[in-house]
Design an enzyme around this catalytic site. Sequence first.
Site, short mmCIF file in Angstrom:
data_model
loop_
_atom_site.label_atom_id
_atom_site.label_comp_id
_atom_site.label_asym_id
_atom_site.label_seq_id
_atom_site.Cartn_x
_atom_site.Cartn_y
_atom_site.Cartn_z
N GLU A 33 0.82 -1.21 0.00
CA GLU A 33 0.00 0.00 0.00
C GLU A 33 0.86 1.25 0.00
O GLU A 33 1.94 1.28 0.59
CB GLU A 33 -0.93 0.02 1.22
CG GLU A 33 -2.08 -0.95 1.07
CD GLU A 33 -3.09 -0.88 2.21
OE1 GLU A 33 -4.27 -1.07 1.93
OE2 GLU A 33 -2.68 -0.63 3.35
N CYS B 286 3.60 8.65 0.65
CA CYS B 286 4.08 7.76 1.70
C CYS B 286 4.32 6.38 1.08
O CYS B 286 3.39 5.75 0.58
CB CYS B 286 3.02 7.69 2.80
SG CYS B 286 3.46 6.60 4.16
N CYS C 40 5.41 -6.38 7.50
CA CYS C 40 6.58 -5.98 8.30
C CYS C 40 6.88 -7.09 9.29
O CYS C 40 5.97 -7.62 9.93
CB CYS C 40 6.29 -4.68 9.05
SG CYS C 40 7.71 -4.03 9.97
N CYS D 155 5.48 -4.07 16.31
CA CYS D 155 5.08 -2.95 17.16
C CYS D 155 3.59 -3.13 17.46
O CYS D 155 2.79 -3.34 16.56
CB CYS D 155 5.35 -1.63 16.46
SG CYS D 155 7.10 -1.39 16.02
N CYS E 193 0.69 -0.94 15.70
CA CYS E 193 0.72 -0.75 14.25
C CYS E 193 0.05 -1.93 13.54
O CYS E 193 0.37 -3.09 13.80
CB CYS E 193 2.16 -0.60 13.77
SG CYS E 193 2.29 -0.39 11.98
N CYS F 140 -1.33 6.92 9.56
CA CYS F 140 -0.16 6.23 10.12
C CYS F 140 -0.57 4.98 10.87
O CYS F 140 -1.46 5.03 11.72
CB CYS F 140 0.57 7.12 11.13
SG CYS F 140 1.08 8.69 10.50
N1 SAH Z 1 8.95 1.03 10.35
C1 SAH Z 1 9.21 2.44 10.19
C2 SAH Z 1 8.45 3.03 9.03
C3 SAH Z 1 6.94 3.11 9.23
S1 SAH Z 1 6.61 4.73 9.72
C4 SAH Z 1 8.90 3.16 11.49
O1 SAH Z 1 8.21 2.60 12.31
O2 SAH Z 1 9.38 4.28 11.68
C5 SAH Z 1 5.03 4.65 10.35
C6 SAH Z 1 4.86 5.63 11.50
O3 SAH Z 1 3.53 5.52 11.99
C7 SAH Z 1 5.77 5.26 12.65
O4 SAH Z 1 6.23 6.37 13.33
C8 SAH Z 1 4.82 4.46 13.51
O5 SAH Z 1 5.27 4.38 14.81
C9 SAH Z 1 3.54 5.23 13.35
N2 SAH Z 1 2.36 4.45 13.71
C10 SAH Z 1 2.23 3.11 13.71
N3 SAH Z 1 1.01 2.74 14.12
C11 SAH Z 1 0.34 3.89 14.38
C12 SAH Z 1 -1.00 4.15 14.80
N4 SAH Z 1 -1.86 3.18 15.02
N5 SAH Z 1 -1.35 5.45 14.96
C13 SAH Z 1 -0.49 6.45 14.69
N6 SAH Z 1 0.77 6.25 14.26
C14 SAH Z 1 1.18 4.97 14.12
#
Ligand code: SAH
Length: 340
Positions: free
Chosen positions: A83, A97, A104, A108, A111, A319
Amino acid sequence: MDLALLERTLSERGEPAYRARQVWEWVSRGAPSYDEMTTLPKSLRSVLGEHVPFSTLELVTERESRDGTVKTLFRTHDGHPVEAVLMRYRDGRRSVCLSSQSGCPLTCTFCATGAMRFGRNLTASEILDQALHFRRLESVNHVVYMGMGEPFLNVDEVLASARHLPEIGVTPRRTTISTVGWLPGLRRFVDEVDSPIRLALSLHSADPALRSELMPVNDRYPLVDVVAECLRYVELRRRKVFVEYVMLAGVNDSPMHARALAALLDPKAFKVNLIPYNPTGVFEGSARGAIEAFKAVLDRARIPATVRLTRGRDIEAACGQLAASPRQSSEKRDPVSSTA
Ligand code: SAH
């Protein structure tokens, strides 16, 4: 477009070397097909149409949010979902983006991408083709590697794709790579890249135990080492690192957590971006007041901090919400619910 395949196909047919450059010029400026490439002989256009797919990705679905955000689901030739998102802002910013992996392997907890099955690293062409898709809709001027996947687990292909972004219209200063702090890739990015590409660190908690709970990768690469590496970036590139901090109600959003974050970060080296949590069905997002109180602590410590504008939540494009849902693909995972 697979540029290596393009070059091979042209040279096998005895075409002059400038042909590949010509094709790429059209593609990078948003040409929608070989048919438009009027500087190429017609016969060559049809040869290319037969042997070099215009994109390495097949479009599966596309949705547009009420705020103008567009989320597109693609599929690789071997069936992996990918995506990407186009964000449109009133000031004219057009930010794409990009995903660096299908799914992945990191998990986390907040996410959605971490909950779907990990497919594989994407090639540089597959990463670029996401950007080119949106370039064909309109001009774009920013790129963030903040889609599916951890860019520094796929550092070669990510950096190879980034080298082509200026040709699409996105300068290195307007390109940001976001990482959980995957040290081997981060070190290479700091040592080997000489362009001013920006760096963002997903931090989410200054407390090691809590960070490990939220992001298991913290056990492998402790935050102190990651922050030290970020400082080396600041030293060498003379640019601040963005810190991403998702605000989870009752988890990491108290003034005490803010003070711990302020104590960890050098105000001359970091800028904090507080991210309202986008629902993925696990946590509650912090109330607006809690976010403001958290920011006030950072303000007092003179740490630059902003609250990220949420985009595309109504189409699960915000995000942390990227995860190909069963409705859209054959990948098996739980659907992401949105309460926005
Ligand atoms: N793996 C890398 C690239 C993905 S960036 C990283 O984590 O930095 C995606 C961003 O969105 C990251 O900062 C992540 O922490 C954030 N993110 C993930 N899940 C989220 C959520 N449910 N709500 C808001 N931000 C989120």
